[in-house]
Design an enzyme around this catalytic site. Structure first.
Site, mmCIF file in Angstrom:
data_model
loop_
_atom_site.group_PDB
_atom_site.id
_atom_site.type_symbol
_atom_site.label_atom_id
_atom_site.label_comp_id
_atom_site.label_asym_id
_atom_site.label_seq_id
_atom_site.Cartn_x
_atom_site.Cartn_y
_atom_site.Cartn_z
ATOM 1 N N ASP A 49 0.845 -1.211 0.000
ATOM 2 C CA ASP A 49 0.000 0.000 0.000
ATOM 3 C C ASP A 49 0.872 1.250 0.000
ATOM 4 O O ASP A 49 0.664 2.175 -0.787
ATOM 5 C CB ASP A 49 -0.894 0.050 1.255
ATOM 6 C CG ASP A 49 -1.911 -1.060 1.356
ATOM 7 O OD1 ASP A 49 -3.085 -0.800 1.122
ATOM 8 O OD2 ASP A 49 -1.517 -2.192 1.681
ATOM 9 N N THR A 120 -6.926 -4.670 0.679
ATOM 10 C CA THR A 120 -5.709 -5.015 1.433
ATOM 11 C C THR A 120 -5.888 -6.299 2.235
ATOM 12 O O THR A 120 -4.992 -7.151 2.259
ATOM 13 C CB THR A 120 -5.307 -3.859 2.377
ATOM 14 O OG1 THR A 120 -5.082 -2.689 1.600
ATOM 15 C CG2 THR A 120 -4.039 -4.193 3.136
#
Length: 308
Positions: A49, A120
């Site tokens: 990320d 995620t």
């Protein structure tokens, strides 16, 4: 490059930045050191990320310094390895004709919304097909252009990665959108991990023949584009502007609709609040959006409205 309208250049650079971010996401996974940070309830962040966002934001800042770029992971150090910067725009995209209504916009009219890794929790759990990189472009607060990149998509040729783009008034590319699922069946896609009683009551009211529970807003929109689901329904707060800006632009460029659960489009200006407190209702091209909206129970809409 300068001869192309600003919006075309922004989307063309967003495509190459998303592709580079996808490579970084794969590299982090291959190293096996995800560097997971828990940001709060059901909210994880990994090294992928962080690195993907730095790659995208630094690249877009370099080419469009006056454009406001808002990334999910907040402000970050943008001193990045030179090989992370993207210096070329996607030439295939630039062959398209910019809609007249978008030809004369300025950098001040634009906001770019970046979700460097949508899905995620799925990424950390190995549901890699659910993972997308989202870059949405808003003009005067409206979602207009979007890029959805799938880092782990396997093409027929064996290559890895697929990038889908859409611009309202122009159409979409990178995918052959199919017709909606067969008549006589109604398929809804919704959250894989954030369900609650309100979400379930909205689903029950729609009486779907099948519910596809998948991660990530980007991947849910792909279900609509590929004809695997008719609607995406999430009657709860939880997602943010960077989750829906690109998906809205891509879906609506293809003739679908994405709003909150009450039927209002979200605004994506510089100063809006990040949370999408009104939930999400989206329908694929060829699906009667109003009919689906009307089936959402009044009680569900009122409960969510009170939280706005």
């Amino acid at each position: 490059m300068a001869q192309h309208p600003l919006l075309m250049r922004v989307v063309a650079f967003s495509i190459t930045a998303a592709n580079r971010a996808g490579e970084i996401i794969r590299e982090v996974l291959n190293k096996g050191e995800l560097g997971i940070v828990d940001k709060g309830k059901d909210d994880l962040q990994t090294e992928a990320d962080r690195s993907a966002q730095r790659c995208i934001v630094a690249s877009l800042n370099r080419h469009f310094p006056k454009v406001k770029v808002i990334g999910e992971e907040g402000a970050m150090d943008l001193k990045i390895p030179p090989e992370w910067l993207t210096n070329e725009a996607d030439s295939d995209f630039l062959r398209n004709k910019c809609p007249d209504s978008l030809k004369n916009i300025t950098e001040e009219d634009l906001v770019i919304w970046v979700d460097p890794l949508d899905g995620t929790s799925e990424y950390t759990q190995g549901f890699l097909e659910h993972v997308t990189v989202l870059i949405g472009v808003s003009v005067n607060e409206k979602a207009v252009g979007g890029v959805i990149h799938q880092p782990f998509f396997k093409t027929d040729s064996g290559a890895i990665g697929r990038t889908i783009w859409g611009v309202k008034g122009m159409g979409i590319g990178g995918i052959e959108p199919t017709t909606t699922p067969p008549d006589g069946r109604f398929v809804v896609t919704t959250t894989r991990s954030h369900s609650n009683a309100l979400v379930q009551s909205a689903l029950d009211a729609l009486k779907p023949d099948e519910v596809l529970r998948v991660g990530g807003a980007g991947y849910k929109i792909i279900q609509l584009l590929e004809g695997k689901a008719h609607a995406y329904v999430f009657a709860s707060a939880g997602c943010k502007k960077w989750d829906t800006c690109a998906p809205e632009a891509v879906l609506e460029a293809n003739g679908g609709i994405l709003t909150d659960i009450m039927g209002n489009h979200y605004l994506y200006g510089k100063n809006v609040a990040f949370p999408n407190k009104g939930g999400v209702l989206a329908t694929a091209k060829g699906v009667n959006y109003q009919e689906v909206l009307n089936k959402i129970p009044t009680q569900v809409k009122e409960t969510i409205s009170k939280k706005l």
